[in-house]
Structure formats: structure tokens, C-alpha cells
Write a protein that holds these residues in place. Structure first.
Motif, PDB file in Angstrom:
ATOM      1  N   LEU A 125       0.851  -1.187   0.000  1.00 27.45           N
ATOM      2  CA  LEU A 125       0.000   0.000   0.000  1.00 27.45           C
ATOM      3  C   LEU A 125       0.889   1.240   0.000  1.00 27.45           C
ATOM      4  O   LEU A 125       1.810   1.351   0.821  1.00 27.45           O
ATOM      5  CB  LEU A 125      -0.902  -0.015   1.230  1.00 27.45           C
ATOM      6  CG  LEU A 125      -1.751   1.223   1.484  1.00 27.45           C
ATOM      7  CD1 LEU A 125      -2.764   1.420   0.361  1.00 27.45           C
ATOM      8  CD2 LEU A 125      -2.447   1.103   2.843  1.00 27.45           C
ATOM      9  N   VAL A 126       0.596   2.161  -0.903  1.00 29.67           N
ATOM     10  CA  VAL A 126       1.388   3.381  -1.006  1.00 29.67           C
ATOM     11  C   VAL A 126       0.454   4.537  -1.349  1.00 29.67           C
ATOM     12  O   VAL A 126      -0.594   4.331  -1.978  1.00 29.67           O
ATOM     13  CB  VAL A 126       2.501   3.218  -2.063  1.00 29.67           C
ATOM     14  CG1 VAL A 126       1.913   3.008  -3.444  1.00 29.67           C
ATOM     15  CG2 VAL A 126       3.474   4.370  -2.032  1.00 29.67           C
ATOM     16  N   SER A 135       6.325   5.528  -4.515  1.00 29.18           N
ATOM     17  CA  SER A 135       7.061   4.573  -5.339  1.00 29.18           C
ATOM     18  C   SER A 135       7.061   3.193  -4.710  1.00 29.18           C
ATOM     19  O   SER A 135       6.970   3.052  -3.491  1.00 29.18           O
ATOM     20  CB  SER A 135       8.514   5.035  -5.515  1.00 29.18           C
ATOM     21  OG  SER A 135       8.597   6.281  -6.158  1.00 29.18           O
ATOM     22  N   LEU A 136       7.159   2.195  -5.554  1.00 27.12           N
ATOM     23  CA  LEU A 136       7.359   0.813  -5.147  1.00 27.12           C
ATOM     24  C   LEU A 136       8.278   0.148  -6.152  1.00 27.12           C
ATOM     25  O   LEU A 136       8.295   0.536  -7.333  1.00 27.12           O
ATOM     26  CB  LEU A 136       6.038   0.038  -5.098  1.00 27.12           C
ATOM     27  CG  LEU A 136       5.089   0.284  -3.932  1.00 27.12           C
ATOM     28  CD1 LEU A 136       3.772  -0.467  -4.184  1.00 27.12           C
ATOM     29  CD2 LEU A 136       5.696  -0.153  -2.622  1.00 27.12           C
ATOM     30  N   LEU A 146       3.184   6.978  -8.547  1.00 25.13           N
ATOM     31  CA  LEU A 146       2.045   6.058  -8.626  1.00 25.13           C
ATOM     32  C   LEU A 146       0.724   6.809  -8.497  1.00 25.13           C
ATOM     33  O   LEU A 146       0.597   7.809  -7.775  1.00 25.13           O
ATOM     34  CB  LEU A 146       2.158   4.994  -7.542  1.00 25.13           C
ATOM     35  CG  LEU A 146       3.162   3.876  -7.874  1.00 25.13           C
ATOM     36  CD1 LEU A 146       3.570   3.122  -6.623  1.00 25.13           C
ATOM     37  CD2 LEU A 146       2.573   2.928  -8.911  1.00 25.13           C
ATOM     38  N   LYS A 147      -0.278   6.283  -9.202  1.00 32.15           N
ATOM     39  CA  LYS A 147      -1.619   6.840  -9.211  1.00 32.15           C
ATOM     40  C   LYS A 147      -2.602   5.783  -8.723  1.00 32.15           C
ATOM     41  O   LYS A 147      -2.332   4.585  -8.836  1.00 32.15           O
ATOM     42  CB  LYS A 147      -1.998   7.245 -10.638  1.00 32.15           C
ATOM     43  CG  LYS A 147      -1.038   8.188 -11.321  1.00 32.15           C
ATOM     44  CD  LYS A 147      -1.433   8.398 -12.774  1.00 32.15           C
ATOM     45  CE  LYS A 147      -0.458   9.300 -13.502  1.00 32.15           C
ATOM     46  NZ  LYS A 147      -0.829   9.499 -14.927  1.00 32.15           N
ATOM     47  N   VAL A 178      -2.755   1.812  -4.429  1.00 32.15           N
ATOM     48  CA  VAL A 178      -2.351   3.213  -4.353  1.00 32.15           C
ATOM     49  C   VAL A 178      -3.529   4.016  -3.823  1.00 32.15           C
ATOM     50  O   VAL A 178      -4.585   4.058  -4.459  1.00 32.15           O
ATOM     51  CB  VAL A 178      -1.905   3.747  -5.715  1.00 32.15           C
ATOM     52  CG1 VAL A 178      -1.392   5.183  -5.588  1.00 32.15           C
ATOM     53  CG2 VAL A 178      -0.832   2.848  -6.322  1.00 32.15           C
ATOM     54  N   SER A 179      -3.344   4.639  -2.683  1.00 32.01           N
ATOM     55  CA  SER A 179      -4.422   5.426  -2.087  1.00 32.01           C
ATOM     56  C   SER A 179      -4.336   6.879  -2.542  1.00 32.01           C
ATOM     57  O   SER A 179      -3.250   7.406  -2.778  1.00 32.01           O
ATOM     58  CB  SER A 179      -4.349   5.348  -0.570  1.00 32.01           C
ATOM     59  OG  SER A 179      -3.134   5.913  -0.104  1.00 32.01           O
ATOM     60  N   SER A 180      -5.499   7.501  -2.644  1.00 34.68           N
ATOM     61  CA  SER A 180      -5.535   8.901  -3.107  1.00 34.68           C
ATOM     62  C   SER A 180      -5.404   9.876  -1.954  1.00 34.68           C
ATOM     63  O   SER A 180      -5.444   9.500  -0.800  1.00 34.68           O
ATOM     64  CB  SER A 180      -6.835   9.160  -3.866  1.00 34.68           C
ATOM     65  OG  SER A 180      -7.941   8.877  -3.041  1.00 34.68           O
TER      66      SER A 180
END
Length: 115
Positions: A11-12, A17-18, A82-83, A113-115
Motif C-alpha cells: 500500500l502506497v 514509489s514501489l 504512482l496513481k 495506491v491510495s488517493s
């Protein structure tokens, strides 16, 4: 028997980035990363040949980088900026050519990817 093992998902927050890793005996071939979001078809994200030539989906160009370490039988997917739309299960695959049906798949790793 070709075995591929993905890792590095998680989770990012958006903009983060991952780095995904795919390790295993299959990674000495041309390889690809695919992803599948809920309710959507699996799509090609990036492809890399044994020699290191790369191709990317338009949606990730400039943000994602596929690379490989042949000595370690490992393929990577560095994902930057990331989006939320990048959220999906990411799979690595042995892929003889761009658009060819992959011969082998890994088990997948979840990227959210959380907003």
C-alpha cells in the motif's frame, strides 16, 4: 518447471514509489510485467528482452522502469509517481515477445495506491 515469485507489492500513497521483484528460473528469458485490476482485463505493463530492450504501455511510460539482473535471474519493475489507477495485482511472466501469450506466470503481488 519454471517458477516465478513476485514480491514488493503493498500500500502506497499517490505519488509514491514501489519496486517489484520477480525471481526464479524463468527470469532468464524475455520477461514481462502484467497487471489486472478488479473488473478489468489483464494488461501488459512492460516487457524486457534477454538483452535488455524494453517496451512500456502508454499509461506507464515515464513513470515505470523494467530492468533485469541476469546473473541473479531477477526482473524488477520500478514504479514511480504512482496513481490510484495503478492499483492492481501485478504479475510477472515469461513472455517470448511483446503480445505473445506468456508461457509461465507468477502468483501475483497486490499493489494498492491510495488517493
Amino acid at each position: 518447471q519454471v517458477q516465478l515469485v513476485e514480491s514488493g507489492g503493498g500500500l502506497v500513497q499517490a505519488g509514491g514509489s514501489l519496486r517489484l521483484t520477480c525471481a526464479g528460473s524463468g527470469s532468464r528469458f524475455s520477461m514481462a510485467w502484467y497487471r489486472q485490476a478488479p473488473g478489468k482485463q489483464r494488461e501488459l505493463v512492460a516487457h524486457i528482452t534477454r538483452g535488455g530492450s524494453t517496451n512500456y504501455a502508454d499509461s506507464v511510460k515515464g513513470r515505470f522502469t523494467i530492468s533485469r539482473d541476469n546473473a541473479k535471474n531477477t526482473v524488477y519493475l520500478q514504479m514511480n509517481s504512482l496513481k490510484p489507477d495503478d492499483s492492481a495485482v501485478y504479475y510477472c511472466a515469461v513472455s517470448p515477445c511483446i503480445g505473445c501469450p506468456p508461457a509461465y506466470w507468477g502468483q501475483g503481488t497486490q499493489v494498492t495506491v491510495s488517493s
